[in-house]
Design a protein around this motif. Structure first.
Motif, PDB file in Angstrom:
ATOM      1  N   ILE A 184      17.498  35.857  95.004  1.00 46.66           N
ATOM      2  CA  ILE A 184      16.570  36.037  93.893  1.00 46.66           C
ATOM      3  C   ILE A 184      15.194  35.665  94.405  1.00 46.66           C
ATOM      4  O   ILE A 184      15.066  34.784  95.252  1.00 46.66           O
ATOM      5  CB  ILE A 184      16.975  35.197  92.663  1.00 46.66           C
ATOM      6  CG1 ILE A 184      16.139  35.598  91.461  1.00 46.66           C
ATOM      7  CG2 ILE A 184      16.864  33.725  92.931  1.00 46.66           C
ATOM      8  CD1 ILE A 184      16.769  35.254  90.154  1.00 46.66           C
TER       9      ILE A 184
ATOM     10  N   LYS B 173      18.474  34.497  82.046  1.00 41.61           N
ATOM     11  CA  LYS B 173      17.800  34.836  83.301  1.00 41.61           C
ATOM     12  C   LYS B 173      18.803  34.738  84.444  1.00 41.61           C
ATOM     13  O   LYS B 173      19.704  33.908  84.420  1.00 41.61           O
ATOM     14  CB  LYS B 173      16.635  33.876  83.575  1.00 41.61           C
ATOM     15  CG  LYS B 173      15.517  33.927  82.565  1.00 41.61           C
ATOM     16  CD  LYS B 173      14.651  35.116  82.832  1.00 41.61           C
ATOM     17  CE  LYS B 173      13.411  35.071  81.965  1.00 41.61           C
ATOM     18  NZ  LYS B 173      12.552  36.196  82.231  1.00 41.61           N
ATOM     19  N   ALA B 174      18.612  35.564  85.471  1.00 38.22           N
ATOM     20  CA  ALA B 174      19.534  35.588  86.600  1.00 38.22           C
ATOM     21  C   ALA B 174      19.475  34.288  87.405  1.00 38.22           C
ATOM     22  O   ALA B 174      20.465  33.874  87.999  1.00 38.22           O
ATOM     23  CB  ALA B 174      19.231  36.773  87.499  1.00 38.22           C
TER      24      ALA B 174
ATOM     25  N   GLU C 212      21.972  30.737  86.594  1.00 37.25           N
ATOM     26  CA  GLU C 212      23.328  30.431  87.078  1.00 37.25           C
ATOM     27  C   GLU C 212      23.319  29.598  88.359  1.00 37.25           C
ATOM     28  O   GLU C 212      23.988  28.559  88.421  1.00 37.25           O
ATOM     29  CB  GLU C 212      24.120  31.719  87.294  1.00 37.25           C
ATOM     30  CG  GLU C 212      25.548  31.489  87.717  1.00 37.25           C
ATOM     31  CD  GLU C 212      26.296  32.779  87.934  1.00 37.25           C
ATOM     32  OE1 GLU C 212      27.340  32.726  88.610  1.00 37.25           O
ATOM     33  OE2 GLU C 212      25.851  33.825  87.444  1.00 37.25           O
TER      34      GLU C 212
END
Length: 130
Positions: free
Chosen positions: A29, A58-59, A62
């Motif tokens: 990311i 949101k990515a 995690e």
């Protein structure tokens, strides 16, 4: 010469940050997207930060939940600190290597695609120290 090396090593050991921390490297990311999520949890308690991240769409949330959990586990097992006494003292996203890909376009040309990676770091602090 060896004496100077030992002195420098001793100085580094004394200046070392002893707060519990965790690092995740090569996360796929971009650092700028991760920083948006990090700003929401900086300075919060560990339980509050995990609750915020689990409900954030949101990515980057995690891997940050896993990272904060890992730092909290490091604090409990290695430093003997209680999880409810911890807060997020430092959190940062540094740029990792960039995977470079190319997309063919018209007239035989190519557009470059940069697939960015991040090195994420979390440092926890104890409320009794602050």
């Amino acid at each position: 010469m060896a004496k100077r090396i030992r002195e420098k090593a001793k100085a580094r050991r004394e200046a070392k940050d002893t707060r519990p921390a965790a690092t995740a490297k090569y996360i796929r990311i971009s650092p700028s997207k991760a920083r948006v999520v990090m700003n929401a949890v900086r300075g919060k308690s560990v339980t509050e930060a995990i609750a915020i991240l689990e409900n954030m769409p949101k990515a980057a949330s995690e891997p940050l939940v896993k990272l904060i959990g890992s730092a909290a586990a490091n604090a409990e097992n290695n430093k003997g600190l209680a999880k409810d006494e911890l807060y997020v003292a430092e959190i940062r996203a540094d740029a990792g290597p960039i995977y470079k890909r190319y997309q063919p376009v018209s007239k035989g040309r190519a557009h470059s695609i940069m697939k960015r990676t991040s090195h994420l770091t979390v440092v926890l602090g104890s409320k009794e120290e602050a």
